[in-house]
Design an enzyme around this catalytic site. Structure first.
Site, mmCIF file in Angstrom:
data_model
loop_
_atom_site.group_PDB
_atom_site.id
_atom_site.type_symbol
_atom_site.label_atom_id
_atom_site.label_comp_id
_atom_site.label_asym_id
_atom_site.label_seq_id
_atom_site.Cartn_x
_atom_site.Cartn_y
_atom_site.Cartn_z
ATOM 1 N N CYS A 2 27.861 12.839 -38.668
ATOM 2 C CA CYS A 2 27.498 13.320 -40.004
ATOM 3 C C CYS A 2 26.305 14.257 -39.972
ATOM 4 C CB CYS A 2 27.148 12.142 -40.901
ATOM 5 S SG CYS A 2 28.463 10.943 -41.031
ATOM 6 N N ARG A 27 28.577 19.463 -35.139
ATOM 7 C CA ARG A 27 28.408 18.038 -34.883
ATOM 8 C C ARG A 27 29.724 17.277 -35.035
ATOM 9 N NH1 ARG A 27 22.729 16.702 -35.768
ATOM 10 N NH2 ARG A 27 23.243 14.622 -36.438
ATOM 11 N N TRP A 75 31.608 12.338 -40.743
ATOM 12 C CA TRP A 75 32.468 11.935 -39.635
ATOM 13 C C TRP A 75 32.768 10.452 -39.898
ATOM 14 C CZ3 TRP A 75 32.152 8.472 -35.424
ATOM 15 C CH2 TRP A 75 33.094 8.695 -34.410
ATOM 16 N N ASN A 99 23.781 9.365 -42.749
ATOM 17 C CA ASN A 99 24.308 9.442 -41.385
ATOM 18 C C ASN A 99 23.942 8.123 -40.719
ATOM 19 O OD1 ASN A 99 24.999 10.042 -38.748
ATOM 20 N ND2 ASN A 99 23.227 11.363 -38.381
ATOM 21 N N GLY A 100 24.915 7.443 -40.112
ATOM 22 C CA GLY A 100 24.623 6.161 -39.457
ATOM 23 C C GLY A 100 25.544 5.078 -39.992
ATOM 24 N N GLU A 477 35.701 13.946 -15.014
ATOM 25 C CA GLU A 477 35.285 14.912 -16.029
ATOM 26 C C GLU A 477 36.447 15.847 -16.389
ATOM 27 O OE1 GLU A 477 33.118 15.419 -18.145
ATOM 28 O OE2 GLU A 477 32.875 17.565 -18.466
ATOM 29 N N LYS A 481 37.884 16.197 -20.119
ATOM 30 C CA LYS A 481 37.943 17.497 -20.812
ATOM 31 C C LYS A 481 39.357 17.755 -21.318
ATOM 32 C CE LYS A 481 34.519 18.544 -21.515
ATOM 33 N NZ LYS A 481 33.302 18.023 -20.998
ATOM 34 N N GLU A 484 40.223 15.466 -24.358
ATOM 35 C CA GLU A 484 39.551 15.719 -25.634
ATOM 36 C C GLU A 484 39.929 17.065 -26.230
ATOM 37 O OE1 GLU A 484 35.242 15.812 -25.533
ATOM 38 O OE2 GLU A 484 35.240 16.593 -23.506
ATOM 39 N N HIS A 500 46.762 2.099 -4.867
ATOM 40 C CA HIS A 500 46.548 0.715 -5.307
ATOM 41 C C HIS A 500 47.056 0.493 -6.734
ATOM 42 C CE1 HIS A 500 44.374 -0.114 -1.649
ATOM 43 N NE2 HIS A 500 43.724 1.030 -1.829
ATOM 44 N N LYS A 600 29.761 15.895 -32.042
ATOM 45 C CA LYS A 600 28.897 16.419 -30.988
ATOM 46 C C LYS A 600 27.747 15.467 -30.692
ATOM 47 C CE LYS A 600 27.478 19.600 -28.123
ATOM 48 N NZ LYS A 600 28.203 19.596 -26.845
HETATM 49 C C1 F6R Z 1 32.504 15.341 -23.731
HETATM 50 C C2 F6R Z 1 31.251 15.154 -24.430
HETATM 51 C C3 F6R Z 1 30.806 13.767 -24.693
HETATM 52 C C4 F6R Z 1 29.278 13.661 -24.566
HETATM 53 C C5 F6R Z 1 28.805 12.258 -24.980
HETATM 54 C C6 F6R Z 1 27.315 12.086 -24.787
HETATM 55 O O1 F6R Z 1 32.795 16.699 -23.563
HETATM 56 O O2 F6R Z 1 30.608 16.100 -24.806
HETATM 57 O O3 F6R Z 1 31.448 12.862 -23.870
HETATM 58 O O4 F6R Z 1 28.926 13.943 -23.249
HETATM 59 O O5 F6R Z 1 29.129 12.041 -26.322
HETATM 60 O O6 F6R Z 1 26.584 12.955 -25.589
HETATM 61 P P1 F6R Z 1 25.085 13.284 -25.248
HETATM 62 O O7 F6R Z 1 25.067 14.016 -23.968
HETATM 63 O O8 F6R Z 1 24.614 14.128 -26.402
HETATM 64 O O9 F6R Z 1 24.354 11.977 -25.159
#
Ligand code: F6R
Length: 605
Positions: A2, A27, A75, A99-100, A477, A481, A484, A500, A600
């Site tokens: 949010c 965000r 969000w 927010n929260g 990773e 990627k 998502e 395994h 974000k």
């Molecule tokens: C994936 C991504 C998330 C963040 C995670 C942690 O592409 O961006 O997995 O890495 O939400 O966020 P931060 O780094 O802001 O603590």
């Protein structure tokens, strides 16, 4: 997550609120709304599901006059993304944005029900508006009513209150979630971060945990968690650093991937001078017996790569954990250990809570953060900036490689402090690290080949990624990627682990992306690749020229990275992970910069 904005202005605020919300779009959100107090003191709101354009359209048809207002991008946590659940929530003479999570909202709701007060929405947030309105109905003034409500709340929140008949008043409160106040000329502002406030002012006050503030156009008064009036400093922000534009790229993510050679160069200029590593005072590894790294998502995977470096280069035992597990596991920590919280935003609720758990139990805490003013930066003994510049795309790219570069420097410092490498050894590793920006620039040329391969991946239902050693977390990773961005199911595995269990998934329809630099582990990984090919699995091999030549026939496709970078090669291998996911998402037509359901900055547990 949010986004909050509040303005006590001198012009009509609705368009300004929507513009500021656009700056918070990155965000992640699924509905939005604004509320204003007009010249006659009338409090009203407009809300819309989906993108901000829907709210703008609503405001064209149903304008919302007023020079005082609050706005929100939601969000969803409690209740679906519907208009009735969108913020601001209004009850009687108060509107609020939040927010929260209000953790005791069920209890608060039950007590409202006893008073005959029924909520309209499924949200935890509405209880805040209902209770404040109730306190006002009992005769309290706005400030007193807001304080009474705040004292009832459990959980993490940032809140902004706006009141009917009060065109020169806004109340802000912060517990856990970030909130910043902007100082204008006879205007005051409120925002989830400085990025939202940058068009209005460069003078910012960050509220501390537990603070609440009363804003009027003449200024702000702040009270701390104990209810005592406090002076919080006014900081000047670098507005240039908050400029958000795509720089000619189609998506922020494409721009951020392309920026990596430059920002990694910035990291090295900052932390390496000649053959010396320059870190803040107190980061001495001689007496340490362990490193504990914690983060979420991509930040956690950066820590996972660094585990290999700390153990192999420095001989220092290293634990890595996802923050949400770490914080409740009550792990025993050594008072001779270093705790490192890795976070792009520096506001991730679980990582922040893990840091708070570690404080006082370890020799030193380090916040490895991209946002220097964030809670994790402020609450760590030492904040190490990752210097990636603002990252707008929800999926992390340049922040990940910058985290890796800073962690690489830390691991080298540990190796040198502990006598595992001498001056010459350090200089050799630093040469490898300094080669990375130029190698990354070459790796960016893979974008076209990745686009070609993405046409294949985009048809798949499942994709596997395999890697060994420090390339294993890079494989994880890559899978993260792809999931998502393109919503294709993908998993990363340690190459040796495949037989395994996961090998049962292999058939001709499952692309298997193999990360195999031509190094000491190459032959082992290629054996695992052969096991896949023997079961009709189709391979996309990512290696260097020597590795591709040595791998032999039978792979479906290859991507060739440049040779070099020594132990820091995982930084290079991140690039094809990013481009494969990016181009697959573009091929599928998904929302690259704001993938569905994601935020974000994840400021709730
Ligand atoms: C994936 C991504 C998330 C963040 C995670 C942690 O592409 O961006 O997995 O890495 O939400 O966020 P931060 O780094 O802001 O603590």
């Amino acid at each position: 997550m949010c986004g909050i904005i509040g303005i006590l202005g001198s012009h009509e605020v609705s368009p300004l609120l929507v513009d500021a919300l656009k700056r918070l779009e990155y965000r992640g959100y699924d509905s939005a709304g604004v509320a204003t107090v007009d010249a006659s003191g009338r409090l009203d709101r407009r809300r819309a599901v989906g993108k901000l354009i829907n709210l703008s359209d609503r405001l064209v048809h149903q304008p919302l006059p007023g020079q005082a207002g609050i706005g929100h991008t939601r969000w969803a946590t409690h209740g679906a993304a519907t208009e009735v659940n969108a913020h601001p929530h209004q009850s009687g003479r108060v509107a609020i944005v939040h927010n929260g999570i209000i953790e005791n909202f069920r209890e608060l709701r039950a007590r409202l029900a006893d008073l005959g007060i029924q909520p309209q929405s499924q949200t935890d947030t509405e209880t805040v508006a209902l209770w404040t309105a109730h306190h006002m109905d009992q005769g309290m003034g706005p400030v007193e009513a807001a304080r009474a409500t705040l004292s009832q709340l459990h959980g993490a929140f940032a809140l902004a209150f706006l009141f009917e008949g009060e065109g020169d008043l806004m109340i802000a409160a912060r517990r856990g979630s970030p909130l910043a106040i902007g100082h204008g000329k006879n205007e005051m502002f409120l925002g989830s971060d400085a990025v939202a406030l940058a068009p209005f002012t460069d003078r910012i006050t960050y509220l501390e945990d537990g603070d609440h503030a009363v804003l009027t156009r003449a200024g702000v008064q702040v009270w701390d968690a104990a209810g005592q009036p406090v002076d919080r400093p006014v900081a000047r922000i670098d507005v240039g650093a908050t400029i958000i534009d795509r720089g000619g790229h189609r998506h922020f993510m494409a721009k951020e991937i392309a920026e990596q050679p430059v920002v990694i160069g910035d990291v090295l200029n900052h932390y390496v001078k000649g053959d010396r590593i320059v870190l803040p005072e107190g980061l001495d590894f001689v007496a340490l017996d362990r490193v504990t790294l914690v983060g979420c998502g991509t930040a956690h995977l950066a820590g996972h790569v660094a585990k290999y470096w700390f153990e192999q280069l420095a001989g220092l035992p290293c634990d890595i954990d996802v923050a949400s597990e770490f914080r409740y596991r009550e792990p025993p920590l050594s008072d001779r250990s270093l705790f490192v919280a890795v976070s792009q935003s520096g506001e991730t609720a679980d990582t922040l809570a893990a840091l708070h758990y570690a404080r006082g139990r370890v020799a030193r805490t380090v916040g490895l953060v991209n946002v220097g003013t964030s809670a994790i930066a402020r609450d760590s003994d030492t904040a190490l900036p990752t210097l990636a510049g603002i990252e707008v795309s929800v999926a992390s790219s340049k922040a990940f490689t910058c985290q890796l570069a800073v962690l690489g420097v830390l691991a080298l410092k540990a190796a040198h402090d502990r006598g595992r490498i001498d001056g010459a050894g350090l200089a050799a590793h630093l040469r490898d690290l300094r080669a990375v920006p130029a190698l990354l620039a070459q790796a960016l040329a893979l974008t076209d080949d990745c686009r070609t391969q993405a046409a294949w991946l985009a048809q798949a239902r499942d994709v596997l990624y395999l890697g060994r050693g420090a390339l294993y977390p890079v494989a994880l990773e890559g899978a993260l990627k792809l999931k998502e961005l393109s919503y294709i199911h993908a998993e990363g595995y340690a190459s040796g682990e495949l037989k395994h269990g996961p090998i049962a998934l292999i058939d001709g329809d499952v692309p298997v992306v193999v990360l195999a630099p031509h190094d000491a582990l190459f032959d082992k990984t290629i054996s695992n690749m052969q096991e896949v090919m023997a079961r009709n699995g189709r391979i996309l091999l990512i290696s260097d020229a020597a590795g591709i030549a040595a791998a032999g026939d039978g792979v479906t496709a290859t991507l060739a990275l440049p040779t070099g970078g020594g132990v820091f090669q995982p930084i290079l291998y991140a690039v094809p992970m990013q481009y494969l996911a990016y181009h697959t998402a573009v091929a599928k037509g998904t929302d690259v910069d704001q993938p569905r359901n994601l935020a974000k900055s994840v400021t709730v547990e």
